[in-house]
Scaffold this motif. Structure first.
Motif, PDB file in Angstrom:
ATOM      1  N   LEU A 158     -70.483 -84.374 -32.684  1.00  0.00           N
ATOM      2  CA  LEU A 158     -69.623 -85.614 -32.819  1.00  0.00           C
ATOM      3  C   LEU A 158     -69.265 -85.588 -34.426  1.00  0.00           C
ATOM      4  N   VAL A 159     -69.628 -85.258 -35.802  1.00  0.00           N
ATOM      5  CA  VAL A 159     -69.361 -84.708 -36.514  1.00  0.00           C
ATOM      6  C   VAL A 159     -67.976 -84.008 -36.526  1.00  0.00           C
ATOM      7  N   VAL A 160     -68.164 -82.425 -36.247  1.00  0.00           N
ATOM      8  CA  VAL A 160     -67.036 -81.612 -35.929  1.00  0.00           C
ATOM      9  C   VAL A 160     -66.252 -82.410 -35.376  1.00  0.00           C
ATOM     10  N   GLY A 161     -66.288 -83.200 -34.122  1.00  0.00           N
ATOM     11  CA  GLY A 161     -65.337 -83.721 -33.310  1.00  0.00           C
ATOM     12  C   GLY A 161     -64.558 -85.031 -34.367  1.00  0.00           C
ATOM     13  N   GLY A 162     -65.667 -85.676 -34.954  1.00  0.00           N
ATOM     14  CA  GLY A 162     -64.658 -86.549 -36.380  1.00  0.00           C
ATOM     15  C   GLY A 162     -63.648 -86.466 -36.946  1.00  0.00           C
ATOM     16  N   LEU A 163     -64.245 -84.238 -37.661  1.00  0.00           N
ATOM     17  CA  LEU A 163     -63.824 -84.513 -38.653  1.00  0.00           C
ATOM     18  C   LEU A 163     -62.285 -83.430 -38.070  1.00  0.00           C
ATOM     19  N   ALA A 164     -61.988 -82.852 -36.534  1.00  0.00           N
ATOM     20  CA  ALA A 164     -60.883 -82.078 -36.433  1.00  0.00           C
ATOM     21  C   ALA A 164     -59.554 -82.236 -36.425  1.00  0.00           C
ATOM     22  N   PRO A 165     -59.509 -84.138 -35.968  1.00  0.00           N
ATOM     23  CA  PRO A 165     -58.420 -84.583 -36.001  1.00  0.00           C
ATOM     24  C   PRO A 165     -57.683 -84.867 -37.329  1.00  0.00           C
ATOM     25  N   SER A 166     -58.560 -85.035 -38.376  1.00  0.00           N
ATOM     26  CA  SER A 166     -58.466 -85.132 -40.087  1.00  0.00           C
ATOM     27  C   SER A 166     -57.658 -84.154 -40.213  1.00  0.00           C
ATOM     28  N   VAL A 167     -58.744 -83.090 -40.028  1.00  0.00           N
ATOM     29  CA  VAL A 167     -58.448 -81.592 -40.531  1.00  0.00           C
ATOM     30  C   VAL A 167     -57.236 -80.577 -40.165  1.00  0.00           C
ATOM     31  N   TRP A 168     -56.652 -81.202 -38.480  1.00  0.00           N
ATOM     32  CA  TRP A 168     -55.379 -80.663 -37.591  1.00  0.00           C
ATOM     33  C   TRP A 168     -54.154 -81.448 -38.426  1.00  0.00           C
TER      34      TRP A 168
END
Length: 199
Positions: A158-168
């Motif tokens: 969940l943490v990585v999934g939440g960060l992934a769009p912002s990082v992308w």
């Protein structure tokens, strides 16, 4: 060509093989708005002349000024000088076509001369971000791992999934790309540390 007023209508007079000819502005490729503006001005000018307003009156001055403005627009549209006959005073004024504006030198774009990459500052931001993310993910995972390893795994996803769009989205923005690099590095280091704690 000469801009005149005839019976409340604007006409353009010019000479051709058959002699002098007057044409309606609507018959020329001037645009409907300019032709209508010429006719409206001609109606007002005709009304001012009929009421015998003194030549130094306000209405006469406004008619003359508007006529010169329209003659200027007409000269620009036709790209030729226009002679304008003031319907109130009968004065003949020549209005030249405006010169084409000189082309400005093309401005240098960032694509031609990119800014230098701030490696020192950028890597410092990436390092600090990576450290914060690593500590956060490891602390969260170890704390939840005491309760249930599945809960820790779900929290990581969940943490990585939440960060992934912002990082992308931030990977190509000049300042935020350093933060994005730090987040990715921090998550990878945290997962490596968690794998090592399981062994």
């Amino acid at each position: 060509m000469e801009l005149r007023v005839r019976d409340g209508r604007a006409v353009l007079a010019g000479e051709d093989e058959s002699g002098e000819r007057e044409v309606d502005p609507h018959s020329l490729p001037l645009g409907a708005d300019l032709a209508e503006a010429l006719h409206e001005w001609a109606k007002v000018a005709d009304a001012v002349v009929r009421t015998e307003t003194p030549a130094d009156g306000v209405a006469s001055a406004l008619v003359a000024r508007r006529g010169k403005q329209l003659a200027g627009r007409l000269a620009a549209a036709m790209n030729a000088p226009i002679t304008y006959t003031d319907p109130v005073s009968g004065e003949l004024v020549s209005v030249e076509a405006p010169e084409a504006p000189a082309k400005a030198a093309p401005a240098q774009t960032e694509a031609e001369e990119p800014e230098p990459t701030p490696w020192g500052t950028g890597l410092a931001v990436s390092f600090i971000t990576a450290a914060i993310v690593t500590v956060t993910v490891v602390s969260l995972s170890l704390g939840l791992g005491e309760t249930s390893r599945w809960l820790a795994l779900i929290a990581n996803v969940l943490v990585v999934g939440g960060l992934a769009p912002s990082v992308w989205l931030g990977r190509k923005v000049p300042v935020w790309r350093w933060v994005a690099y730090g987040v990715v590095t921090g998550v990878l280091v945290a997962w490596l540390a968690l794998i090592l704690t399981l062994l």
